[in-house]
Design a protein around this motif. Structure first.
Motif, short mmCIF file in Angstrom:
data_model
loop_
_atom_site.label_atom_id
_atom_site.label_comp_id
_atom_site.label_asym_id
_atom_site.label_seq_id
_atom_site.Cartn_x
_atom_site.Cartn_y
_atom_site.Cartn_z
N THR A 35 41.68 32.55 43.80
CA THR A 35 40.34 32.79 43.31
C THR A 35 39.38 32.19 44.48
OG1 THR A 35 40.95 33.03 41.00
CG2 THR A 35 38.61 32.59 41.49
N PHE A 36 39.57 31.00 44.68
CA PHE A 36 38.57 30.19 45.55
C PHE A 36 38.45 30.76 46.76
CE2 PHE A 36 37.91 26.77 48.45
CZ PHE A 36 36.79 26.19 48.33
N THR A 37 39.87 30.85 47.36
CA THR A 37 39.74 31.26 48.69
C THR A 37 39.37 32.76 48.85
OG1 THR A 37 41.95 30.28 49.25
CG2 THR A 37 41.28 31.91 50.93
N THR A 38 39.48 33.64 48.08
CA THR A 38 38.95 35.04 47.98
C THR A 38 37.45 34.88 48.01
OG1 THR A 38 41.12 35.94 46.67
CG2 THR A 38 39.01 37.23 46.81
N ASN A 39 36.87 34.12 47.31
CA ASN A 39 35.61 34.10 46.95
C ASN A 39 34.88 33.68 48.33
OD1 ASN A 39 32.71 32.30 46.76
ND2 ASN A 39 33.17 33.20 44.71
N LYS A 53 32.96 41.89 42.72
CA LYS A 53 33.26 40.91 42.23
C LYS A 53 33.55 39.87 43.35
CE LYS A 53 35.20 41.70 37.63
NZ LYS A 53 36.18 41.90 36.52
N GLU A 54 32.94 38.40 43.35
CA GLU A 54 33.06 37.86 44.47
C GLU A 54 34.65 37.18 44.69
OE1 GLU A 54 31.24 37.16 47.16
OE2 GLU A 54 29.43 38.07 46.43
N ASP A 55 35.53 37.16 43.26
CA ASP A 55 36.64 36.59 43.53
C ASP A 55 37.79 37.53 43.60
OD1 ASP A 55 36.39 37.66 41.08
OD2 ASP A 55 37.07 35.71 40.13
N THR A 56 37.56 38.95 43.88
CA THR A 56 38.36 40.02 44.29
C THR A 56 38.19 40.74 45.36
OG1 THR A 56 37.34 41.69 42.90
CG2 THR A 56 39.09 40.42 41.82
N LEU A 57 39.19 40.80 46.14
CA LEU A 57 38.81 41.78 47.38
C LEU A 57 39.07 43.32 47.09
CD1 LEU A 57 41.24 39.82 49.79
CD2 LEU A 57 38.74 39.92 49.93
N PRO A 58 38.27 43.97 47.89
CA PRO A 58 38.13 45.60 48.01
C PRO A 58 39.79 46.07 48.10
CG PRO A 58 36.37 44.89 49.15
CD PRO A 58 37.31 43.46 48.94
N TYR A 59 39.95 47.11 47.97
CA TYR A 59 41.35 47.72 48.38
C TYR A 59 41.25 49.22 48.70
CZ TYR A 59 41.27 48.94 43.23
OH TYR A 59 40.85 49.42 42.11
N TYR A 60 41.93 49.68 49.48
CA TYR A 60 42.19 51.10 49.93
C TYR A 60 42.44 52.08 48.82
CZ TYR A 60 42.01 48.99 54.58
OH TYR A 60 41.72 48.49 55.58
#
Length: 724
Positions: free
Chosen positions: A524-528, A669-676
């Motif tokens: 969560t921290f790194t994704t943000n 959301k800042e704690d999740t990455l987009p996805y294809y």
């Protein structure tokens, strides 16, 4: 090594996976059962003077580009990011991307000094007790008494395990942040690097020998006699092991810097001053250069362009004194002509006794040109960096990062050492550059803990010549680096990401303070942090379309080094003299191994150059796909420069480019990455009819190698998810 039957079965499986759901636009792609044969006939017609598998006789002609230049646009000149300006958006005017946000490192990056400066010197004498390569030690037992004797053998060389620093875990910091926030550590780093650079060439942990591991002078490093490939170094470029091999490599220099810093700090007097600098030396870690940072963008760190620097060092009595020294971050000065004597011409000539960036005819450094070249590619570089984190396999992530890494070498070198595999590690900025690659690897491991190195075609190195059908995987030895128990490092030893804390370092985005946290909390921290640094608005809820140009070539087709450049909107009047000038979007860079006539091992290399920033600058963000494809078909141009001279797609057998788009979903959301949410959608109507442009999807999915065979370079799995 694996059998050819296994390799054939695996290749068929990869082809079936990667071709699923891929289309060409605007009409739905319908495979022609005779398509591969037909395309090969077309390619052979273009190259009627040779058979597949023959080295291409590249003809260097007057500079030219492929494609038609569209309407004339005006690009706003590069703006100093220290000056804040307001731009009005005018149709057809390209505007530099300015991000005035300031990144504040997490509180975990703040150093709290220990209450007492505890340092245990190495048990070996000063100089670490290293012996020249070839000297070996063996142990023997006699009855109940064990003795150790030193002999010369051919099996067990003397070695020093690569373990890093021997204090607690501290974060590696961005070079300018380190300089600003921890001047004592920065001071000790400079003193230590100067000491390492001036150590004798015979010392395995000197700058000379550590840099030589990467390439020239092609000698074994702490290894006994063996079957070595003296045409290349130990590095694993173009391999699934690219990121993992460089991790212990960086650790080796960090280990040398740490011990050098502690040795120097012990010389200070009085005791209070010694304590201060021992604390600082204990924190010495390799800094990194984040060439995708939205604040500093891609400019070279100013400290790396200063020829001298002021430090505080102990005098003959140990008293702290201020002194001006040659900046060890600016250049490495070889100790003498004997140091470069093993190198081939022109690298063994006296003018090349110092590393340079963009050297002029007199070998004077022009780092400012390297800095300008780097900044011109910032917009696509930051997008490419972010897209690396969206990779659905570790190998694809590694390939994407390596592609960005290659372009940095090309933009910084300009005829200097950074543009050559054999000599790049001698330039100190190499280590700051690769430290950032290692940081991105750690961040990906933190955000995708379930993904890691998977088997792929092996790439030969100095200590590992490989026959056909050999596979690299997470258990492949990472020569020449040994662990504390004497075994070779393997990629598996570097996973999960928490292993870096055991090596006594972290990063602000993967901080040492998270050693007691759960992997989910770290994720969560790194994704943000990834979204904050590189997201650039990509976290807005909804689906967006990502546009890219894929550049592809068999790296063995052209000897030496070469680059394929993409320009849009406008282009340099003379791309040969100014390849990173107006209109530069991105490039595929293939560094020379060290000589212009040296061929690389046959392997398909590709780079995806993001187009979204370019489309936004010219008013096509979110436009109808038909309008976008019509625009880029008319506007994008391509230039190939090989060994400083131009060549053309029509002279090449394997070089291809393709335009594709892909849907990406973000939940905001800042704690999740987009996805294809879709597979790549290839727009062949953009490229067909141009030399090098694809007409059939198979040309990019199953590209042709110099021997006429086909290869799936990095299988991309379908990443479509169903949101619940």
């Amino acid at each position: 090594m694996v059998s050819s039957n296994w390799a054939t079965t695996a290749l068929v499986a990869l082809l079936s996976v990667s071709s699923a759901g891929v289309h060409a636009a605007p009409q739905k792609y319908r495979p022609d059962p005779d398509q591969i044969k037909e395309k090969r006939q077309i390619l052979q017609t273009i190259n009627t003077d040779r058979a597949p598998g023959t080295r291409v006789p590249v003809t260097f002609l007057t500079i030219g580009t492929v494609g038609t230049i569209g309407p004339t646009f005006t690009r706003v000149p590069t703006v100093n990011t220290n000056t804040l300006l307001t731009f009005g958006t005018l149709p057809g005017t390209r505007i530099p991307t300015l991000n005035t946000g300031i990144y504040t490192p997490p509180t975990s990056a703040v150093y709290t000094p220990p209450t007492t400066p505890v340092y245990t010197p190495p048990t070996t004498p000063p100089g670490y007790g290293y012996t020249p390569p070839g000297t070996t030690t063996t142990s023997s037992s006699r009855s109940s008494t064990t003795t150790t004797s030193s002999t010369r053998t051919s099996t067990t060389p003397t070695y020093t395990p690569i373990t890093g620093a021997n204090t607690t875990c501290y974060n590696r910091l961005k070079i300018d942040v380190l300089q600003r926030t921890d001047p004592d550590q920065f001071n000790m780093l400079l003193l230590a690097w100067q000491k390492v650079q001036t150590s004798p060439d015979s010392d395995p942990f000197s700058h000379y020998q550590l840099s030589g591991i990467h390439g020239a002078p092609y000698i074994p490093w702490q290894m006994g006699p063996g079957s070595y490939d003296y045409s290349r170094g130990y590095c694993t470029h173009g391999s699934a092991l690219f990121t993992t091999w460089h991790r212990p490599y960086l650790l080796a220099l960090e280990q040398a810097l740490f011990h050098a810093a502690m040795s120097i700090a012990n010389q200070f007097t009085p005791a209070a001053v010694r304590t201060q600098y021992l604390n600082a030396a204990g924190r010495v870690r390799l800094p990194y250069w984040d060439w995708s940072d939205p604040v500093t963008q891609s400019y070279l760190p100013p400290i790396t362009m200063q020829q001298t620097v002021t430090v505080t060092r102990p005098d003959g009595s140990g008293n702290p004194v201020s002194a001006s020294i040659s900046n060890p971050l600016f250049a490495y000065n070889f100790l003498g002509t004997s140091s470069v004597a093993p190198f081939p011409a022109p690298w063994n000539a006296a003018p090349r006794l110092s590393t340079r960036r963009y050297p002029d005819g007199s070998w004077n450094d022009r780092s400012y040109l390297a800095s300008n070249s780097m900044q011109s590619g910032f917009s696509s570089r930051v997008t490419a960096t972010y897209n690396a984190f969206l990779a659905t396999t570790y190998n694809l992530f590694s390939n994407r990062v390596e592609g960005v890494h290659d372009s940095v070498h090309g933009a910084v070198g300009g005829g200097g050492q950074m543009g050559y595999v054999a000599y790049s590690a001698f330039d100190p900025i190499f280590w700051l550059h690769h430290c950032n690659v290692d940081r991105l690897m750690a961040m990906f491991q933190a955000t995708q803990p379930g993904l890691f190195v998977t088997p792929a075609a092996a790439v030969g190195t100095f200590a590992r010549p490989v026959p056909p059908n050999t596979i690299d995987d997470s258990s492949t030895d990472l020569f020449p680096f040994r662990r504390a128990d004497g075994s070779w490092y393997k990629s598996v030893h570097l996973n999960p990401v928490s292993t870096i804390w055991g090596m006594r370092y972290g990063y602000p985005e993967v901080p040492c303070s998270y050693q007691t946290r759960t992997p989910a909390e770290l994720d969560t921290f790194t994704t943000n942090q990834v979204n904050t640094l590189y997201g650039n608005g990509r976290t807005i809820p909804g689906t967006s379309r990502e546009w890219n140009v894929r550049l592809l070539i068999d790296q063995a087709e052209i000897p030496g080094g070469y680059d394929i450049y993409v320009y849009g909107g406008t282009r340099p009047q003379d791309p040969y003299a100014d390849p990173y000038g107006k209109g530069y979007i991105g490039s595929l860079s293939s560094m020379s191994m060290g000589a212009v006539d040296q061929y690389k091992q046959s392997r398909i290399r590709f780079v995806d150059v993001p187009l979204n920033s370019y489309l936004k600058d010219y008013g096509y963000a979110g436009a109808d796909p038909y309008k976008i494809t019509e625009y880029i078909r008319r506007d994008l141009t391509y230039t190939i420069i090989a060994n400083g001279k131009p060549c053309y797609f029509q002279d090449l057998y394997t070089a291809r480019y393709a335009v594709y788009s892909r849907d990406v979903y973000s939940d905001g959301k800042e704690d999740t990455l987009p996805y294809y949410t879709s597979d790549p959608y290839y727009h062949t109507n953009v490229t067909e009819g141009y030399p090098g442009g694809i007409k059939y999807v198979d040309e990019i999915l199953y590209p042709i190698k110099v021997d006429g065979s086909r290869e799936v370079p990095w299988a991309e799995v379908n990443s479509t998810r169903i949101q619940t």
